[in-house]
Design a protein around this motif. Structure first.
Motif, PDB file in Angstrom:
ATOM      1  N   SER A 129      22.167  65.478  16.168  1.00 28.77           N
ATOM      2  CA  SER A 129      20.942  64.675  16.334  1.00 28.77           C
ATOM      3  C   SER A 129      20.254  65.116  17.628  1.00 28.77           C
ATOM      4  O   SER A 129      20.453  64.500  18.678  1.00 28.77           O
ATOM      5  CB  SER A 129      21.282  63.179  16.415  1.00 28.77           C
ATOM      6  OG  SER A 129      21.979  62.772  15.264  1.00 28.77           O
ATOM      7  N   PRO A 130      19.453  66.179  17.561  1.00 32.93           N
ATOM      8  CA  PRO A 130      18.921  66.772  18.794  1.00 32.93           C
ATOM      9  C   PRO A 130      17.924  65.894  19.552  1.00 32.93           C
ATOM     10  O   PRO A 130      17.688  66.139  20.731  1.00 32.93           O
ATOM     11  CB  PRO A 130      18.266  68.070  18.315  1.00 32.93           C
ATOM     12  CG  PRO A 130      18.068  67.909  16.845  1.00 32.93           C
ATOM     13  CD  PRO A 130      19.103  66.960  16.362  1.00 32.93           C
ATOM     14  N   ASP A 131      17.351  64.894  18.882  1.00 30.66           N
ATOM     15  CA  ASP A 131      16.436  63.977  19.580  1.00 30.66           C
ATOM     16  C   ASP A 131      16.821  62.553  19.212  1.00 30.66           C
ATOM     17  O   ASP A 131      16.538  62.095  18.100  1.00 30.66           O
ATOM     18  CB  ASP A 131      14.979  64.267  19.192  1.00 30.66           C
ATOM     19  CG  ASP A 131      14.544  65.627  19.703  1.00 30.66           C
ATOM     20  OD1 ASP A 131      14.234  65.726  20.907  1.00 30.66           O
ATOM     21  OD2 ASP A 131      14.581  66.591  18.903  1.00 30.66           O
ATOM     22  N   ALA A 132      17.471  61.877  20.106  1.00 37.27           N
ATOM     23  CA  ALA A 132      17.989  60.549  19.772  1.00 37.27           C
ATOM     24  C   ALA A 132      18.354  59.791  21.036  1.00 37.27           C
ATOM     25  O   ALA A 132      18.498  60.373  22.115  1.00 37.27           O
ATOM     26  CB  ALA A 132      19.235  60.689  18.894  1.00 37.27           C
ATOM     27  N   LEU A 133      18.478  58.491  20.867  1.00 36.37           N
ATOM     28  CA  LEU A 133      19.051  57.675  21.929  1.00 36.37           C
ATOM     29  C   LEU A 133      20.469  57.335  21.471  1.00 36.37           C
ATOM     30  O   LEU A 133      20.662  56.776  20.388  1.00 36.37           O
ATOM     31  CB  LEU A 133      18.230  56.394  22.104  1.00 36.37           C
ATOM     32  CG  LEU A 133      18.566  55.565  23.341  1.00 36.37           C
ATOM     33  CD1 LEU A 133      18.144  56.291  24.617  1.00 36.37           C
ATOM     34  CD2 LEU A 133      17.893  54.203  23.264  1.00 36.37           C
ATOM     35  N   PHE A 134      21.456  57.697  22.285  1.00 37.78           N
ATOM     36  CA  PHE A 134      22.843  57.418  21.925  1.00 37.78           C
ATOM     37  C   PHE A 134      23.278  56.121  22.606  1.00 37.78           C
ATOM     38  O   PHE A 134      23.132  55.965  23.821  1.00 37.78           O
ATOM     39  CB  PHE A 134      23.735  58.586  22.356  1.00 37.78           C
ATOM     40  CG  PHE A 134      25.200  58.324  22.158  1.00 37.78           C
ATOM     41  CD1 PHE A 134      25.708  58.065  20.894  1.00 37.78           C
ATOM     42  CD2 PHE A 134      26.076  58.343  23.242  1.00 37.78           C
ATOM     43  CE1 PHE A 134      27.073  57.812  20.707  1.00 37.78           C
ATOM     44  CE2 PHE A 134      27.433  58.095  23.060  1.00 37.78           C
ATOM     45  CZ  PHE A 134      27.936  57.833  21.792  1.00 37.78           C
ATOM     46  N   GLY A 302      11.914  49.541  17.651  1.00 37.06           N
ATOM     47  CA  GLY A 302      11.437  50.201  16.440  1.00 37.06           C
ATOM     48  C   GLY A 302      12.018  51.579  16.151  1.00 37.06           C
ATOM     49  O   GLY A 302      11.338  52.414  15.560  1.00 37.06           O
ATOM     50  N   LEU A 303      13.227  51.837  16.576  1.00 37.44           N
ATOM     51  CA  LEU A 303      13.861  53.125  16.261  1.00 37.44           C
ATOM     52  C   LEU A 303      14.587  53.014  14.921  1.00 37.44           C
ATOM     53  O   LEU A 303      15.043  51.940  14.538  1.00 37.44           O
ATOM     54  CB  LEU A 303      14.894  53.498  17.332  1.00 37.44           C
ATOM     55  CG  LEU A 303      14.445  53.480  18.795  1.00 37.44           C
ATOM     56  CD1 LEU A 303      15.574  53.956  19.703  1.00 37.44           C
ATOM     57  CD2 LEU A 303      13.232  54.365  18.979  1.00 37.44           C
ATOM     58  N   SER A 304      14.712  54.126  14.213  1.00 41.23           N
ATOM     59  CA  SER A 304      15.611  54.066  13.062  1.00 41.23           C
ATOM     60  C   SER A 304      17.038  54.250  13.586  1.00 41.23           C
ATOM     61  O   SER A 304      17.272  54.873  14.618  1.00 41.23           O
ATOM     62  CB  SER A 304      15.247  55.111  12.006  1.00 41.23           C
ATOM     63  OG  SER A 304      15.166  56.367  12.585  1.00 41.23           O
ATOM     64  N   ILE A 305      17.942  53.637  12.861  1.00 39.27           N
ATOM     65  CA  ILE A 305      19.298  53.517  13.395  1.00 39.27           C
ATOM     66  C   ILE A 305      20.295  54.193  12.481  1.00 39.27           C
ATOM     67  O   ILE A 305      20.243  54.050  11.261  1.00 39.27           O
ATOM     68  CB  ILE A 305      19.647  52.027  13.590  1.00 39.27           C
ATOM     69  CG1 ILE A 305      18.881  51.499  14.806  1.00 39.27           C
ATOM     70  CG2 ILE A 305      21.145  51.824  13.774  1.00 39.27           C
ATOM     71  CD1 ILE A 305      19.013  50.036  15.045  1.00 39.27           C
ATOM     72  N   GLN A 306      21.205  54.921  13.100  1.00 38.15           N
ATOM     73  CA  GLN A 306      22.237  55.620  12.353  1.00 38.15           C
ATOM     74  C   GLN A 306      23.563  55.322  13.035  1.00 38.15           C
ATOM     75  O   GLN A 306      23.657  55.412  14.257  1.00 38.15           O
ATOM     76  CB  GLN A 306      21.913  57.109  12.445  1.00 38.15           C
ATOM     77  CG  GLN A 306      22.743  58.015  11.599  1.00 38.15           C
ATOM     78  CD  GLN A 306      22.287  59.467  11.834  1.00 38.15           C
ATOM     79  OE1 GLN A 306      21.132  59.842  11.606  1.00 38.15           O
ATOM     80  NE2 GLN A 306      23.190  60.280  12.330  1.00 38.15           N
ATOM     81  N   GLU A 307      24.559  54.938  12.253  1.00 36.91           N
ATOM     82  CA  GLU A 307      25.861  54.705  12.897  1.00 36.91           C
ATOM     83  C   GLU A 307      26.716  55.952  12.782  1.00 36.91           C
ATOM     84  O   GLU A 307      26.697  56.636  11.766  1.00 36.91           O
ATOM     85  CB  GLU A 307      26.569  53.496  12.270  1.00 36.91           C
ATOM     86  CG  GLU A 307      25.894  52.199  12.653  1.00 36.91           C
ATOM     87  CD  GLU A 307      26.818  50.979  12.603  1.00 36.91           C
ATOM     88  OE1 GLU A 307      28.043  51.132  12.738  1.00 36.91           O
ATOM     89  OE2 GLU A 307      26.280  49.874  12.431  1.00 36.91           O
ATOM     90  N   MET A 308      27.442  56.206  13.833  1.00 38.32           N
ATOM     91  CA  MET A 308      28.377  57.330  13.817  1.00 38.32           C
ATOM     92  C   MET A 308      29.392  57.120  12.705  1.00 38.32           C
ATOM     93  O   MET A 308      29.657  55.989  12.293  1.00 38.32           O
ATOM     94  CB  MET A 308      29.132  57.340  15.137  1.00 38.32           C
ATOM     95  CG  MET A 308      29.123  58.656  15.842  1.00 38.32           C
ATOM     96  SD  MET A 308      30.274  58.547  17.223  1.00 38.32           S
ATOM     97  CE  MET A 308      29.758  59.998  18.101  1.00 38.32           C
ATOM     98  N   ASP A 309      29.974  58.185  12.253  1.00 42.34           N
ATOM     99  CA  ASP A 309      31.054  58.147  11.277  1.00 42.34           C
ATOM    100  C   ASP A 309      32.102  57.092  11.695  1.00 42.34           C
ATOM    101  O   ASP A 309      32.641  57.157  12.795  1.00 42.34           O
ATOM    102  CB  ASP A 309      31.700  59.549  11.272  1.00 42.34           C
ATOM    103  CG  ASP A 309      32.761  59.688  10.208  1.00 42.34           C
ATOM    104  OD1 ASP A 309      33.318  58.659   9.783  1.00 42.34           O
ATOM    105  OD2 ASP A 309      33.025  60.831   9.807  1.00 42.34           O
ATOM    106  N   PRO A 310      32.347  56.099  10.822  1.00 44.01           N
ATOM    107  CA  PRO A 310      33.289  55.034  11.205  1.00 44.01           C
ATOM    108  C   PRO A 310      34.707  55.550  11.481  1.00 44.01           C
ATOM    109  O   PRO A 310      35.512  54.855  12.097  1.00 44.01           O
ATOM    110  CB  PRO A 310      33.267  54.087  10.007  1.00 44.01           C
ATOM    111  CG  PRO A 310      32.659  54.850   8.888  1.00 44.01           C
ATOM    112  CD  PRO A 310      31.775  55.894   9.494  1.00 44.01           C
ATOM    113  N   ARG A 311      34.989  56.775  11.040  1.00 46.99           N
ATOM    114  CA  ARG A 311      36.323  57.321  11.336  1.00 46.99           C
ATOM    115  C   ARG A 311      36.449  57.736  12.794  1.00 46.99           C
ATOM    116  O   ARG A 311      37.551  57.883  13.317  1.00 46.99           O
ATOM    117  CB  ARG A 311      36.627  58.514  10.424  1.00 46.99           C
ATOM    118  CG  ARG A 311      36.932  58.107   8.984  1.00 46.99           C
ATOM    119  CD  ARG A 311      36.955  59.320   8.092  1.00 46.99           C
ATOM    120  NE  ARG A 311      35.658  60.019   8.150  1.00 46.99           N
ATOM    121  CZ  ARG A 311      35.368  61.142   7.508  1.00 46.99           C
ATOM    122  NH1 ARG A 311      36.284  61.742   6.749  1.00 46.99           N
ATOM    123  NH2 ARG A 311      34.179  61.671   7.596  1.00 46.99           N
ATOM    124  N   THR A 312      35.315  57.944  13.486  1.00 49.05           N
ATOM    125  CA  THR A 312      35.418  58.333  14.897  1.00 49.05           C
ATOM    126  C   THR A 312      34.740  57.340  15.839  1.00 49.05           C
ATOM    127  O   THR A 312      35.064  57.285  17.024  1.00 49.05           O
ATOM    128  CB  THR A 312      34.764  59.721  15.125  1.00 49.05           C
ATOM    129  OG1 THR A 312      33.414  59.670  14.657  1.00 49.05           O
ATOM    130  CG2 THR A 312      35.507  60.806  14.376  1.00 49.05           C
TER     131      THR A 312
END
Lengths: 331, 331
Positions: A129-134, A302-312
């Motif tokens: 994700s080269p442009d994101a807020l972590f 108003g950001l779209s949200i993605q969760e990291m892989d729940p395994r990690t």
């Protein structure tokens, strides 16, 4: 080649074992400040439970624990424990400069390897994700790290500077004392000051509100009692120096909701501060046990949200240092 | 007739022995929540050290300790311990109604005898200062009690209502965690969020600033280390996740001064709230180890200030219940 990733915290040990692209995790609550001399043996035991590995990748925040006088002392102690726990294994220590170094070199640069775990996670996230807020809301703290053009764009690299920049907010999903979140809470028709005691933690708040299960309440309870909803209620009543004979369920719910909201706005304030400095990305990537808190804290932006892989996700830094070491060209 | 006054707190036991009009005090730090089963023996031992007495007058706040599920359970436990510590001695328990009752009656009215120690002190003060604001800043909490026409004019009688009314402010001179007083502190050119951990307490703040001596720092230190100024500095640096290699003495002083000011304004806000309700008296009477904080907190209000007799001030409620029992006509 198998790699063991270690995230050595002051209250939690997190381990990730990477083998053939697959990661398995293990989390072990361990109150380091109470029995530091056992660190090497708890690490070795947890690694045995997870399965062996040829190489070890290390990151830490445990150097802040108050059994150490300075970070220098803490870093040295943790590195000693790693060497004792994994004799003969090749160990590499990750730094806020994004590089691995040998244990020997790490000892000489304690301020580079102290509290570098957020950099590991953010660097791994940046690859996909080269442009994101972590945002990583853990049990105890929250990391807010901007990523742009595939690179981590942190403005600060040590804990105090990160706290000043809003990139570290010392609030989490479990261990945070209620008395460190709010000065007062609603009680019936008015406000009530809270007790400045370790009577309840936000794990009690989120358990009471049904956002955290008994099984996810992995830290110690403040009073040493159980993790049932009614036991959490007893602790929450004590926050206003009351007890469960004086308060109704609804009184306790209003207190819990208020604390949860205050915590969300603490994190929102960090996000706001970070987004004043960097151009706002469209995407937020979430990790950690407190992703449910991160979602709420992000809602104004108003950001779209993605969760990291729940395994990690629950042990993102441990998984990240393992992956980063696997991909590293240098070591 | 000798009388032993007991103020049984959750972190401190205070005893006052009254004989022929003379009072002697003894304070014994005791973390009740950690080893409640030892309460009776610590009480008996402390009373032996102070000298015997025929009658015992009891007040308590220990029922709030989190080893007890409810106040009812806590009050019962404390009364059991008193009976075991002083077998065959005549014991009377003071209530927020200003009366003494037998141990048997007190068991039936836990909410009357819970947290009544402020009423004992204020009642005694009212006898000599019929129109005054009574302020007792102890190690952990602050009581703000208006007295008018020779009577205690409290508006609230249980802990939660007193917290709401500003008559109880849960901040004190020693045990209060820094993270329960401030959300952020000044650090160099800007502000820094603080760690939500039990890293430092206000005893460290006041010791660093020279307002409390090592001998007066009677509670436990957060990290289990010593009470020297440099050890307090180590703890204060950790509040912003730093250490003493990263911060200067001046950095730490600015942090400490900020926390001290925030604590003063917490107490001022309680005073302001109380004085909105009652006509402001001309006089304030101070008790407790934190009289130096009370003075600052009162400065906006223009009252003349009188400190309680230093022979009784640090354990005002224990001395007060002893005197009140001596003067009581009923029991």
């Amino acid at each position: 080649v198998t790699i063991l990733g270690l995230d050595v915290g002051g209250a939690n040990l997190k381990l990730a074992r990477l083998e053939g692209g697959e990661v398995s995790l293990l989390e072990r609550p361990f109150a380091l400040w109470r029995e530091p001399h056992r660190l090497h043996e708890v690490l070795a035991e947890a690694a045995r439970d997870l399965g062996g590995a040829r190489r070890v990748a290390v990151t830490m925040t445990a150097e802040l624990a108050d059994c150490f006088r300075t970070k220098r002392e803490g870093v040295g102690f943790v590195l000693d424990a790693v060497e004792r726990a994994f004799p003969g294994r090749e160990a590499w220590v990750y730094g806020v400069d994004g590089r691995f170094q040998t244990v020997g070199d790490a000892r000489l640069q304690p301020y580079v390897v102290a509290a570098a775990n957020w950099m590991a996670s953010a660097t791994l996230v940046a690859a996909s994700s080269p442009d994101a807020l972590f945002l990583d809301v853990g049990s105890t703290t929250t990391d807010i790290v901007p990523i742009a053009g595939g690179r981590v764009r942190a403005s600060a690299f040590d804990d105090p500077s990160r706290l000043q920049a809003g990139e570290l907010v010392y609030t989490g999903a479990l261990r945070t004392p209620v008395s460190a979140v709010v000065r007062s809470v609603p009680l019936r028709a008015s406000r009530c000051r809270v007790a400045a005691e370790h009577f309840a933690i936000v794990a009690d708040v989120h358990l009471w509100l049904g956002r955290v299960s008994e099984g996810d309440y992995t830290c110690e309870t403040p009073d040493g009692r159980g993790r049932s909803r009614s036991e959490a209620g007893v602790r929450l009543a004590r926050v206003v120096c009351a007890d469960v004979e004086m308060l109704s369920e609804e009184d306790i719910t209003r207190i819990a909701e208020h604390v949860a909201r205050a915590q969300v706005s603490q994190i929102s304030s960090g996000v706001r501060q970070v987004l004043r400095r960097v151009p706002s990305p469209r995407l937020a990537v979430l990790a950690g046990r407190g992703a449910f808190i991160a979602r709420e804290a992000l809602s104004p932006f108003g950001l779209s949200i993605q969760e990291m892989d729940p395994r990690t996700s629950p042990a993102a830094p441990a998984a990240a240092v393992a992956r980063l070491l696997a991909e590293a060209k240098g070591p």
